[in-house]
Design a protein around this motif. Structure first.
Motif, mmCIF file in Angstrom:
data_model
loop_
_atom_site.group_PDB
_atom_site.id
_atom_site.type_symbol
_atom_site.label_atom_id
_atom_site.label_comp_id
_atom_site.label_asym_id
_atom_site.label_seq_id
_atom_site.Cartn_x
_atom_site.Cartn_y
_atom_site.Cartn_z
ATOM 1 N N SER A 179 60.620 -10.823 -41.845
ATOM 2 C CA SER A 179 59.257 -10.365 -41.602
ATOM 3 C C SER A 179 59.222 -9.433 -40.402
ATOM 4 N N SER A 180 58.625 -8.247 -40.580
ATOM 5 C CA SER A 180 58.460 -7.332 -39.456
ATOM 6 C C SER A 180 57.614 -7.968 -38.358
ATOM 7 N N HIS A 181 56.597 -8.707 -38.761
ATOM 8 C CA HIS A 181 55.729 -9.379 -37.776
ATOM 9 C C HIS A 181 56.531 -10.352 -36.917
ATOM 10 N N GLU A 182 57.392 -11.135 -37.558
ATOM 11 C CA GLU A 182 58.197 -12.093 -36.805
ATOM 12 C C GLU A 182 59.215 -11.385 -35.913
ATOM 13 N N ILE A 183 59.764 -10.288 -36.399
ATOM 14 C CA ILE A 183 60.713 -9.522 -35.577
ATOM 15 C C ILE A 183 60.021 -9.029 -34.312
ATOM 16 N N ARG A 184 58.819 -8.474 -34.457
ATOM 17 C CA ARG A 184 58.091 -7.985 -33.284
ATOM 18 C C ARG A 184 57.782 -9.126 -32.319
ATOM 19 N N ALA A 185 57.371 -10.272 -32.882
ATOM 20 C CA ALA A 185 56.988 -11.402 -32.041
ATOM 21 C C ALA A 185 58.168 -11.990 -31.282
ATOM 22 N N GLU A 186 59.367 -11.929 -31.889
ATOM 23 C CA GLU A 186 60.537 -12.576 -31.304
ATOM 24 C C GLU A 186 61.461 -11.606 -30.566
ATOM 25 N N TRP A 187 61.114 -10.320 -30.567
ATOM 26 C CA TRP A 187 62.048 -9.335 -30.024
ATOM 27 C C TRP A 187 62.380 -9.589 -28.555
ATOM 28 N N SER A 188 61.381 -9.890 -27.771
ATOM 29 C CA SER A 188 61.610 -10.087 -26.338
ATOM 30 C C SER A 188 62.446 -11.329 -26.050
ATOM 31 N N LYS A 189 62.616 -12.190 -27.067
ATOM 32 C CA LYS A 189 63.442 -13.386 -26.900
ATOM 33 C C LYS A 189 64.900 -13.126 -27.290
ATOM 34 N N GLY A 190 65.201 -11.895 -27.662
ATOM 35 C CA GLY A 190 66.582 -11.531 -27.969
ATOM 36 C C GLY A 190 67.012 -11.741 -29.395
ATOM 37 N N LYS A 191 66.061 -11.973 -30.321
ATOM 38 C CA LYS A 191 66.402 -12.163 -31.733
ATOM 39 C C LYS A 191 66.418 -10.807 -32.421
ATOM 40 N N HIS A 192 67.611 -10.216 -32.558
ATOM 41 C CA HIS A 192 67.737 -8.861 -33.076
ATOM 42 C C HIS A 192 68.595 -8.792 -34.341
ATOM 43 N N ASP A 193 68.915 -9.926 -34.948
ATOM 44 C CA ASP A 193 69.869 -9.948 -36.062
ATOM 45 C C ASP A 193 69.324 -9.361 -37.357
ATOM 46 N N ASP A 194 68.005 -9.255 -37.492
ATOM 47 C CA ASP A 194 67.414 -8.869 -38.776
ATOM 48 C C ASP A 194 67.191 -7.373 -38.936
ATOM 49 N N VAL A 195 67.648 -6.579 -37.967
ATOM 50 C CA VAL A 195 67.530 -5.127 -38.090
ATOM 51 C C VAL A 195 68.908 -4.496 -37.916
ATOM 52 N N PRO A 196 69.150 -3.330 -38.524
ATOM 53 C CA PRO A 196 70.422 -2.642 -38.313
ATOM 54 C C PRO A 196 70.627 -2.317 -36.837
ATOM 55 N N ALA A 197 71.884 -2.202 -36.432
ATOM 56 C CA ALA A 197 72.206 -1.968 -35.027
ATOM 57 C C ALA A 197 71.549 -0.697 -34.502
ATOM 58 N N ALA A 198 71.519 0.361 -35.305
ATOM 59 C CA ALA A 198 70.926 1.626 -34.853
ATOM 60 C C ALA A 198 69.433 1.477 -34.600
ATOM 61 N N VAL A 199 68.758 0.670 -35.413
ATOM 62 C CA VAL A 199 67.332 0.430 -35.216
ATOM 63 C C VAL A 199 67.119 -0.404 -33.953
ATOM 64 N N ALA A 200 67.941 -1.417 -33.760
ATOM 65 C CA ALA A 200 67.835 -2.245 -32.555
ATOM 66 C C ALA A 200 68.021 -1.398 -31.297
ATOM 67 N N GLN A 201 68.979 -0.493 -31.339
ATOM 68 C CA GLN A 201 69.225 0.376 -30.193
ATOM 69 C C GLN A 201 68.008 1.259 -29.915
ATOM 70 N N TYR A 202 67.402 1.779 -30.971
ATOM 71 C CA TYR A 202 66.226 2.635 -30.801
ATOM 72 C C TYR A 202 65.058 1.835 -30.227
ATOM 73 N N ILE A 203 64.852 0.620 -30.714
ATOM 74 C CA ILE A 203 63.750 -0.218 -30.233
ATOM 75 C C ILE A 203 63.902 -0.466 -28.729
#
Length: 211
Positions: A179-203
């Motif tokens: 879920s994009s919503h869950e990714i946004r909510a959990e991003w600051s907690k370091g949960k980055h496994d659900d997006v490609p590495a290039a997207v994580a780097q851009y974020i």
């Protein structure tokens, strides 16, 4: 006849579930191309995010490098005001005149389709590829679609058909539980496994989704 798939969405952010279903979309319908179409101003959703349309477009540009069948269009990002699926499809119809066009949507969106702007015109101008989500199914289909869907599913996928719309295909692959919503909510907690590495780097570069 060439086949092109259209994959619209907010993509905030684009994640592994999007990639999985886009590849299934291409594989099962033998598509020449899947065009990701990030939304500019989705009229039916209230967004709670600090990303801009241009940033979401940039994130999708990171994704399309993962599969040679993928490309991206900025048509909805550049368009001013609310965007409607029928208008987006009409734009692509002007470009792909001798092409079988398919629009990818989830089962949840199919169930809401009669509420979409000019949905009946949409059903005539494009074919629908339907990705099933969880336990939602055809038993919940709105009355307005109960006559249309069986006929659309029965249509031959290869025979030219006038404006070449009105077909439907149930994809065998289902959405991954991402879920994009869950990714946004959990991003600051370091949960980055659900997006490609290039997207994580851009974020991280753009300092998005921080609490």
């Amino acid at each position: 006849m060439k086949r092109v798939g259209l994959f619209g969405g907010t993509f905030d952010p684009p994640h592994n579930g999007h990639i999985h279903i886009a590849q299934a979309f291409a594989d099962e319908l033998k598509l020449d191309n899947v065009i990701f179409i990030p939304a500019g101003d989705p009229y039916h959703k209230l967004r709670q995010s600090n990303s801009t349309a241009e940033q979401r477009l940039c994130m999708v540009e990171q994704v399309i490098a993962m599969d040679k069948r993928f490309s991206v269009s900025d048509c909805d990002v550049r368009r001013k005001g609310p965007t409607y699926t029928i208008d987006t499809v009409s734009l692509f119809r002007q470009v792909f005149t001798q092409t079988q066009l398919w629009w990818l949507l989830g089962m949840d969106s199919l169930l809401q389709l009669p509420k979409w702007y000019r949905y009946q015109a949409l059903l005539q101008s494009v074919n629908l590829a339907i990705a099933q989500r969880g336990e939602q199914g055809l038993t919940e289909l709105p009355n307005d679609l109960q006559g249309w869907l069986p006929e659309a599913l029965a249509k031959n996928l290869t025979t030219p058909d006038g404006a070449d719309g009105g077909r439907a295909k149930l994809l065998q692959a289902s959405f991954l539980p991402v879920s994009s919503h869950e990714i946004r909510a959990e991003w600051s907690k370091g949960k980055h496994d659900d997006v490609p590495a290039a997207v994580a780097q851009y974020i991280d570069q753009e300092n998005l989704y921080r609490a």
